[in-house]
Scaffold this motif. Structure first.
Motif, short mmCIF file in Angstrom:
data_model
loop_
_atom_site.label_atom_id
_atom_site.label_comp_id
_atom_site.label_asym_id
_atom_site.label_seq_id
_atom_site.Cartn_x
_atom_site.Cartn_y
_atom_site.Cartn_z
N ARG A 3 -12.09 -11.40 17.99
CA ARG A 3 -12.41 -12.17 19.14
C ARG A 3 -12.25 -11.52 20.51
N GLY A 4 -11.28 -10.54 20.64
CA GLY A 4 -10.97 -10.03 21.98
C GLY A 4 -10.33 -10.66 22.98
N VAL A 5 -9.42 -11.55 22.41
CA VAL A 5 -8.82 -12.39 23.50
C VAL A 5 -7.33 -12.10 23.33
N GLY A 6 -6.89 -11.79 22.20
CA GLY A 6 -5.33 -11.85 21.59
C GLY A 6 -4.38 -10.96 22.56
N ARG A 7 -5.15 -9.93 23.14
CA ARG A 7 -4.26 -8.94 24.00
C ARG A 7 -3.76 -9.54 25.35
N LEU A 8 -4.42 -10.79 25.63
CA LEU A 8 -3.76 -11.47 26.96
C LEU A 8 -2.81 -12.40 26.48
N ALA A 9 -2.44 -12.53 25.20
CA ALA A 9 -1.44 -13.58 24.97
C ALA A 9 -0.18 -13.62 25.80
N GLY A 10 0.34 -12.27 26.31
CA GLY A 10 1.67 -12.24 27.10
C GLY A 10 1.32 -12.28 28.37
N LEU A 11 0.18 -12.34 28.97
CA LEU A 11 0.02 -12.47 30.57
C LEU A 11 0.72 -13.68 31.09
N GLY A 12 0.72 -14.83 30.19
CA GLY A 12 1.33 -15.96 31.07
C GLY A 12 2.61 -15.96 30.71
N TYR A 13 3.39 -15.02 30.01
CA TYR A 13 4.77 -15.02 30.14
C TYR A 13 5.64 -13.98 30.71
N CYS A 14 4.89 -13.10 31.46
CA CYS A 14 5.44 -12.02 32.42
C CYS A 14 4.85 -11.88 33.48
N GLN A 15 5.48 -11.03 34.50
CA GLN A 15 4.77 -10.75 35.73
C GLN A 15 3.82 -9.71 35.64
N GLU A 16 4.04 -8.91 34.81
CA GLU A 16 3.26 -7.52 34.51
C GLU A 16 2.91 -7.22 33.10
N GLU A 50 -14.87 -14.20 2.87
CA GLU A 50 -15.10 -13.68 4.27
C GLU A 50 -15.82 -15.17 4.76
N LYS A 51 -16.00 -15.93 4.10
CA LYS A 51 -16.62 -17.35 4.58
C LYS A 51 -15.54 -18.21 5.24
N MET A 52 -14.33 -17.64 5.09
CA MET A 52 -13.19 -18.66 5.65
C MET A 52 -12.64 -17.77 6.74
N ILE A 53 -12.81 -18.16 8.01
CA ILE A 53 -12.24 -17.48 9.19
C ILE A 53 -11.32 -18.24 10.12
N PRO A 54 -10.04 -17.66 10.34
CA PRO A 54 -8.89 -18.35 11.07
C PRO A 54 -9.70 -18.71 12.62
N ASN A 55 -9.18 -19.97 13.03
CA ASN A 55 -9.71 -20.24 14.33
C ASN A 55 -9.01 -19.63 15.57
N ALA A 56 -9.51 -19.59 16.70
CA ALA A 56 -9.18 -18.72 17.74
C ALA A 56 -7.80 -18.73 17.91
N ARG A 57 -7.01 -20.06 17.88
CA ARG A 57 -5.48 -20.15 17.85
C ARG A 57 -4.94 -19.71 16.67
N ARG A 58 -5.46 -19.56 15.40
CA ARG A 58 -4.79 -19.04 14.21
C ARG A 58 -3.89 -20.13 13.79
N ASP A 59 -4.09 -21.36 14.05
CA ASP A 59 -3.19 -22.37 13.62
C ASP A 59 -3.68 -23.14 12.69
N ASP A 60 -4.99 -22.62 11.98
CA ASP A 60 -5.93 -23.41 11.11
C ASP A 60 -6.92 -22.36 10.75
N PHE A 61 -7.95 -22.69 9.44
CA PHE A 61 -9.14 -22.23 9.55
C PHE A 61 -10.29 -22.91 10.23
N GLU A 62 -11.34 -22.20 10.58
CA GLU A 62 -12.39 -22.99 10.89
C GLU A 62 -12.97 -23.86 9.82
#
Length: 519
Positions: free
Chosen positions: A114-127, A347-359
């Protein structure tokens, strides 16, 4: 007068660029609201590192020692996560690191897409910094996201910039000559890490426990079933595990599985066996597979162990937590009594964006229905084992009473009248024990062991009874048969109602002495 309907055909119009606005707040959602548990940042960066290592394997690059190193700098409040995977080529580095929701992995069998996970740390640090290079590159690129600048833009109600404007304002990059052209690596660094409760993001014990549950790490060499499980998984397409280390000199991080369950310092249980599962989808293809540990099911596995629950995994990364399948159990509490992993391969079962469950799709519903059958069987097993433990406890209570009373009866200084009372109590508990042993089930090991032990005890007690009968009865000759019978009954009441065998025996001994003296 007749009115005719007038048909007006509406031609759809295409939006122009000025009609489309992607606001700055989307960045805050990705950085601060996507993930509830702060430790999730480790999962996201480990997932990306594991994908990079797998890409290096698929590209045929040398991978003698694939590994991920996590370095905690407590003094500088920094976290670095570095892998020796494929790396990102210089030509693509800045574009990939600054793209939002556009991953080159989509359409592949890699974990993140999804291309969003790399920003996971941004909310927990200054840089938040990303640096690295691919093999053969002449430069090391470094991209810096300023968490402080981003928060300032978010708080500024007058700032009307778009998402692109915000990224341009908070992101910078540098490049420097590489010292080793053949080296390849990728590194994430969080600087000025936020101090949370118990300093969670820099707590080595918490990080180890978390990654032992979610990351694609190997089983501990001492885990008895590790080799057979790993063989089972690799045969079904799970990639080899990856060595992950912290700079705490405590060695690699291993999978959460272990040989024993420590409920408290006095009570432990051991894994007895492993059951392997394969689940096919409604199309007949293998949809999921995994393992479930068999043990005595003595209770809920303590949460502090990070061990309990049958967990779902995709790409050998955990999805959700130990409670994800709880709703499938006849009694939800049983979810924490079990131990195991189910790897979802369809391949028909994909984790959701938060990865706390499957779609929630039809194939996933099918998997849940299949798993509900298995957990239903586990629940039945748990109840059966619990009932058997209760029967064993009842049996052991009577065995203890037999030992207590019989040992007192065998003492040489115990008066004959008291010996007889103690022996009668012993024999009563032998009969009660016989009834409880039968409840254990003749086909069980518990029955065989308890039955054999009781048989030996009964023989010893019978021999002692014969010995009592042949003993000189001058001590009890003073009493009539009716008086002796009444005294024996009274002594047994005193012995049975005492708070312990020792206290009861002392009271009964005083009674016998008093009665004998009066005669």
């Amino acid at each position: 007068m007749t009115l005719s309907a007038i048909n007006i055909t509406k031609q759809p119009k295409t939006l122009i660029d000025s009609d489309i606005v992607v606001g700055k707040d989307i960045l805050e959602l990705l950085a601060n609201s996507m993930y509830i548990d702060p430790l999730t940042v480790y999962r996201e960066y480990i997932q990306n590192a594991a994908d990079s290592i797998d890409e290096a394997r698929m590209a045929g690059l040398s991978m003698d020692d694939p590994h991920i190193m996590i370095t905690l700098d407590h003094a500088g409040r920094a976290i670095r996560i570095r892998d020796n995977g494929e790396g990102i080529p210089n030509a693509d580095f800045v574009r990939r690191i600054t793209s939002i929701g556009a991953s080159h992995k989509r359409g592949t069998d890699l974990r993140g897409f999804r291309g969003v996970g790399r920003l996971a740390g941004l909310g927990y640090c200054q840089e938040l910094l990303f640096r690295g290079k691919a093999e053969g590159d002449t430069k090391v690129f470094e991209v810096s996201w300023s968490g402080r600048a981003m928060k300032e833009k978010m708080r500024d109600s007058d700032y009307a910039g778009s998402l692109t404007d915000v990224i341009r304002a908070v992101v910078t990059y540098t490049e420097k000559p590489a010292t080793d052209k053949a080296e390849r690596f990728f590194e994430v660094e969080m600087r000025k890490v936020t101090r949370l409760k118990n300093d969670l993001l820099m707590n080595e014990q918490a990080i180890r426990s978390y990654l032992s549950q979610v990351a694609p790490v190997p089983f501990h060499p001492d885990f008895s079933f590790g080799h057979s499980i790993q063989t089972f998984l690799i045969e079904r397409g799970i990639r080899p595990p990856i060595r992950i280390e912290l700079n705490d000199n405590a060695g690699p991080i291993y999978h959460r599985a272990r040989n024993s369950i420590e409920f408290n310092p006095k009570i432990k249980d051991s894994l007895r066996d492993i059951e392997f599962l394969e689940i096919t989808g409604d199309d007949g293809e293998l949809a999921a597979f995994g393992w479930v540990a068999d043990h005595n099911y003595m209770g809920a596995v303590p949460k502090r162990l990070g061990l309990g629950g049958i967990r779902l995994r995709a790409g050998n990364i955990q999805v959700g937590d130990e409670s994800l399948l709880a709703s499938l159990y006849p009694e939800q509490r049983f979810a924490n009594w079990t131990i195991g992993d189910i790897h979802v391969s369809s391949e028909k079962m994909i984790p959701n964006a938060r990865r706390d469950d499957f779609e929630h799709t039809v194939p996933y519903s099918w998997l849940q229905s299949e798993l509900s059958v298995h957990v239903g069987e586990l629940a039945h097993r748990i109840r059966t084992r619990s009932q058997q433990r209760q029967r064993l406890r009842n049996t052991q209570i009577h065995f203890k009473a037999i030992y207590d009373w019989f040992s007192l009866a065998q003492k040489s200084d115990t008066p004959l009248l008291l010996k007889k009372a103690l022996l009668e109590l012993t024999e009563e508990h032998v009969h009660k024990a016989e009834k409880e042993v039968k409840k254990l089930g003749e086909s069980t090991d518990d029955y065989q062991l308890a039955s054999a032990h009781l048989h030996d005890l009964s023989g010893t007690i019978q021999d002692f009874g014969i010995e009592i009968q042949e003993t000189d009865n001058s001590e009890t000759a003073l009493f009539s048969d009716a008086t002796e019978t009444a005294l024996l009954k009274a002594l047994k009441v005193v012995l049975s109602n005492a708070r312990s065998a020792k206290v009861g025996n002392k009271t009964a001994l005083d009674i016998v002495t008093a009665v004998s003296t009066s005669h």
